[in-house]
Scaffold this active site. Structure first.
Site, PDB file in Angstrom:
ATOM      1  N   LYS A   1       0.849  -1.182   0.000  1.00  0.00           N
ATOM      2  CA  LYS A   1       0.000   0.000   0.000  1.00  0.00           C
ATOM      3  C   LYS A   1       0.890   1.239   0.000  1.00  0.00           C
ATOM      4  O   LYS A   1       1.487   1.587   1.018  1.00  0.00           O
ATOM      5  CB  LYS A   1      -0.937   0.058   1.207  1.00  0.00           C
ATOM      6  CG  LYS A   1      -2.022   1.145   1.007  1.00  0.00           C
ATOM      7  CD  LYS A   1      -2.585   1.679   2.306  1.00  0.00           C
ATOM      8  CE  LYS A   1      -1.766   2.813   2.896  1.00  0.00           C
ATOM      9  NZ  LYS A   1      -1.784   4.057   2.063  1.00  0.00           N
TER      10      LYS A   1
ATOM     11  N   GLU B   1      10.183   1.472  10.704  1.00  0.00           N
ATOM     12  CA  GLU B   1      11.167   2.555  10.642  1.00  0.00           C
ATOM     13  C   GLU B   1      10.367   3.832  10.756  1.00  0.00           C
ATOM     14  O   GLU B   1       9.632   4.202   9.846  1.00  0.00           O
ATOM     15  CB  GLU B   1      11.951   2.492   9.324  1.00  0.00           C
ATOM     16  CG  GLU B   1      13.239   3.282   9.385  1.00  0.00           C
ATOM     17  CD  GLU B   1      13.132   4.619   8.685  1.00  0.00           C
ATOM     18  OE1 GLU B   1      13.026   5.635   9.401  1.00  0.00           O
ATOM     19  OE2 GLU B   1      13.141   4.653   7.456  1.00  0.00           O
TER      20      GLU B   1
ATOM     21  N   CYS C   1      13.814  10.923   6.802  1.00  0.00           N
ATOM     22  CA  CYS C   1      13.795  10.568   8.225  1.00  0.00           C
ATOM     23  C   CYS C   1      15.168  10.676   8.868  1.00  0.00           C
ATOM     24  O   CYS C   1      15.275  10.834  10.083  1.00  0.00           O
ATOM     25  CB  CYS C   1      13.244   9.153   8.391  1.00  0.00           C
ATOM     26  SG  CYS C   1      14.129   7.926   7.392  1.00  0.00           S
TER      27      CYS C   1
ATOM     28  N   GLU D   1       9.403  16.304  15.458  1.00  0.00           N
ATOM     29  CA  GLU D   1       9.815  16.123  14.069  1.00  0.00           C
ATOM     30  C   GLU D   1       9.004  17.045  13.159  1.00  0.00           C
ATOM     31  O   GLU D   1       7.780  16.953  13.100  1.00  0.00           O
ATOM     32  CB  GLU D   1       9.616  14.665  13.640  1.00  0.00           C
ATOM     33  CG  GLU D   1      10.129  14.384  12.245  1.00  0.00           C
ATOM     34  CD  GLU D   1       9.969  12.926  11.846  1.00  0.00           C
ATOM     35  OE1 GLU D   1      10.878  12.394  11.185  1.00  0.00           O
ATOM     36  OE2 GLU D   1       8.930  12.327  12.194  1.00  0.00           O
TER      37      GLU D   1
END
Length: 489
Positions: free
Chosen positions: A184, A260, A294, A393
C-alpha cells in the site's frame, strides 16, 4: 500505466489502479492525485478498502503454495535482477513520476531514488545466493541445523518521501526470502508503486506474488492490511503515531512487525572538524529532498569555537540553494509533498517565532513561485532544549542550530529525545569520534559523513524511531522464519 512524454513536467493524466492477482483492477471509489509543485490534478487513484485488501491477501496466500514455492534460489535471483534491469531501463520515466508525485527535483529522483531502487533488487539478488543458516554438532549425540522458510504474506505500508526507493527496500528482500506481498503506497505518491507492479509482472514474477492496493490509512486499505488475519507480517515506514496504531491493530493476530519511524537526528560538529566538508554535507543533511528524509540532521549542535564561522558560512551556502520547479536544471529544493504538509511545516516556523527563535534565513515561501507548496530553506537559532521545534519532528526544510561548550553537554542534548534513528558526528579526533559514537542513542551513526550506506549493515532506529533492523542478513531475519532440526546420531 504509460507516460508519453519524458522528461517533461507535463504528462498526460494517469489513473492508478490496484494490482491484484496479476491484473490491474478498479474499485467503487476514487480520489485525485495532486502535483504539489503546481497544485494541478495528475489523475485519479482507486481507493481500496477491506474488499480489495482481502482479494489481494487471498491471491498472495494462494501464490505462496503455487509456482512461487517451487522456484529455485537461482531462478528467484534472476527474477530480482530482471526487476532491477527494467527499473534501470525506465529510469527517466520513473524519475518523472517521482518528481510529479512528490515535488522533489527530477535530477535528484534520477540519481538517488530510481538508481537506488534498482540497486536494492541487484543487492538482494546477489545476497540471496550466498545466504546460509547455522549448524551445530553436539558431541557424538546429535546434529542440529536450521532451515529457513518464508514468513508468508507480508503487508507493506509505504511512506511518501522516497516512495520507490523505500518500497523496493522492502519488496526486494521480501521476494528474495520467498514471500508474497500486499503493498500500500502512500495516498499522496501512488504512481511509481503502480509502475513497479507492472515491472514485476514483466520480469516474470508469478501472478499473486506481488499485489498493490491504493487507499488511505484509518478505515481504509492501511487498516485493512494490519488487521487482516491472513497477513503474517507488516513492515511500515512512517511517523511514530501511525506505527503505534499499527501495533495495536496487529496485536490480536501477533503479526511480525518491522517499523522505521520518525527521527529528530542530531548533527554534532566539533571545532576541530574540516569546515568545508562540514558545510557541504550539512547542506545535504539539512535540506535534501526538502528536508523530508527521516535521517535528516535537523538538530545541529556546533562547538562554541566554531559556532560563529559555521553559522555565517552555513547561512550563505543555504541562500545559494536553488528553490523552484523540480524540472529546472540545478534545482536543489522542490516543493513539499502536499498542502497539508506545507501548512504543518509553516506552523512550526510560527511556533519557533513564538518560542523566541531567530529566523536567520528562510521561514517563508519563495516569491517567484506563484503556485505549489514551496518553503525556503530555514535556519533557526535561539531556541531552548524544551522548544517544540527542537523536540518534535518537523520533516521539512527547517533546522535549528545550537552552540555547545563541552562534549558531555552535547551528548546529553543529543540523547534528550524520544527518537533514536540517526546521528552525525564531525571531528578529526579519532578517540573522541569513537567515544562519542558509543554514547549516542541512535541506530545509525555517521562520523564525518552522512547518508553513506552499505546495504549489508543494520538499518533501523532505537526508542520511538522503530522496531527491528533491516539490511543484509537482518532483512532475512524479518522476512523469514527459522526452524531447527535435530538429528540424533
Amino acid at each position: 500505466m504509460q507516460v508519453k512524454e519524458i522528461p517533461k513536467n507535463r504528462v498526460e493524466a494517469v489513473d492508478c489502479l490496484h494490482f491484484i492477482d496479476g491484473n490491474f483492477v478498479a474499485s467503487d471509489k476514487k480520489f485525485s492525485n495532486i502535483n504539489p509543485a503546481t497544485e494541478e490534478v495528475l489523475g485519479t487513484v482507486e481507493e481500496g478498502g477491506k474488499k480489495e485488501v482481502d482479494a489481494a491477501v487471498q491471491a498472495a496466500r494462494r501464490a505462496l503454495k503455487g509456482e512461487w514455492k517451487t522456484i529455485t534460489t537461482q531462478e528467484r535471483s534472476k527474477i530480482l535482477r530482471r526487476i532491477g534491469d527494467i527499473i534501470t531501463e525506465r529510469v527517466e520515466e520513473l524519475a518523472v513520476l517521482e518528481a510529479l508525485d512528490t515535488g522533489k527535483p527530477y535530477e535528484m529522483a534520477v540519481e538517488m531514488d530510481i538508481k537506488r531502487a534498482a540497486y536494492n533488487f541487484y543487492f538482494f539478488a546477489d545476497y540471496l545466493t550466498s545466504m546460509g543458516t547455522e549448524a551445530y554438532q553436539q558431541d557424538q549425540q546429535a546434529l542440529h541445523y536450521a532451515i529457513r522458510r518464508p514468513v508468508g504474506v507480508v503487508g507493506m505500508i509505504n511512506p511518501w518521501n522516497l516512495p520507490l526507493l523505500l518500497l523496493t527496500w522492502k519488496l526486494a528482500p521480501c521476494l528474495a526470502a520467498g514471500n508474497t506481498a500486499v503493498m500500500k503506497p502512500a495516498e499522496w505518491t501512488p504512481m511509481t508503486a503502480t509502475v513497479l507492479a507492472e515491472i514485476c509482472k514483466e520480469a516474470g514474477v508469478p501472478d499473486g506474488v506481488v499485489n498493490l492496493v491504493h487507499g488511505f490509512g484509518v478505515d481504509s486499505a492501511g487498516a485493512a492490511i494490519t488487521e487482516h488475519p491472513d497477513v503474517d507480517a507488516v513492515t511500515f515506514t512512517g511517523e511514530t503515531t501511525t506505527g503505534t496504531a499499527i501495533m495495536k491493530a496487529a496485536a490480536p493476530t501477533l503479526k511480525k512487525l518491522s517499523f522505521e519511524l520518525g527521527g529528530k537526528n542530531p548533527n554534532i560538529i566539533f571545532a576541530d572538524s574540516d569546515v568545508d566538508e562540514v558545510i557541504e554535507t550539512t547542506l545535504k543533511s539539512s535540506f535534501m529532498n526538502q528536508g523530508e528524509v527521516c535521517l535528516c540532521g535537523s538538530r545541529i549542535y556546533v562547538e562554541e569555537g566554531l559556532y560563529d564561522e559555521f553559522l555565517d558560512r552555513f547561512i550563505e551556502a543555504t541562500k545559494q540553494l536553488k528553490v523552484g520547479d523540480p524540472f529546472e536544471t540545478g534545482t536543489k529544493v522542490g516543493s513539499v509533498v502536499s498542502k497539508e504538509h506545507y501548512e504543518k511545516v509553516m506552523s512550526y516556523i510560527e511556533i519557533a517565532k513564538e518560542e523566541g527563535g531567530n529566523i536567520l534565513t528562510g521561514g517563508n515561501r519563495p516569491e517567484h513561485m506563484e503556485k505549489g507548496y514551496y518553503i525556503n530553506p530555514t535556519i533557526i537559532t535561539g531556541l531552548t532544549k524544551d522548544s517544540r521545534c527542537i523536540r518534535e519532528e518537523i520533516f521539512g526544510p527547517v533546522v535549528t542550530v545550537v552552540p555547545f561548550k563541552k562534549e558531555e553537554e552535547v551528548i546529553e542534548q543529543a540523547n534528550d529525545t524520544h527518537y533514536g534513528l540517526g546521528a552525525t558526528i564531525w571531528t578529526n579526533d579519532l578517540r573522541r569520534a569513537h567515544r562519542v559514537a558509543q554514547q549516542i542513542e541512535a541506530g545509525i551513526i555517521w562520523v564525518n559523513t552522512w547518508y553513506l550506506r552499505d546495504l549489508r549493515t543494520p538499518f533501523g532506529g532505537m526508542k520511538q524511531s522503530g522496531i527491528g533492523r533491516e539490511g543484509g542478513a537482518h532483512s532475512f531475519e524479518f522476512y523469514s522464519e527459522l526452524s531447527n532440526v535435530t538429528i540424533k546420531m
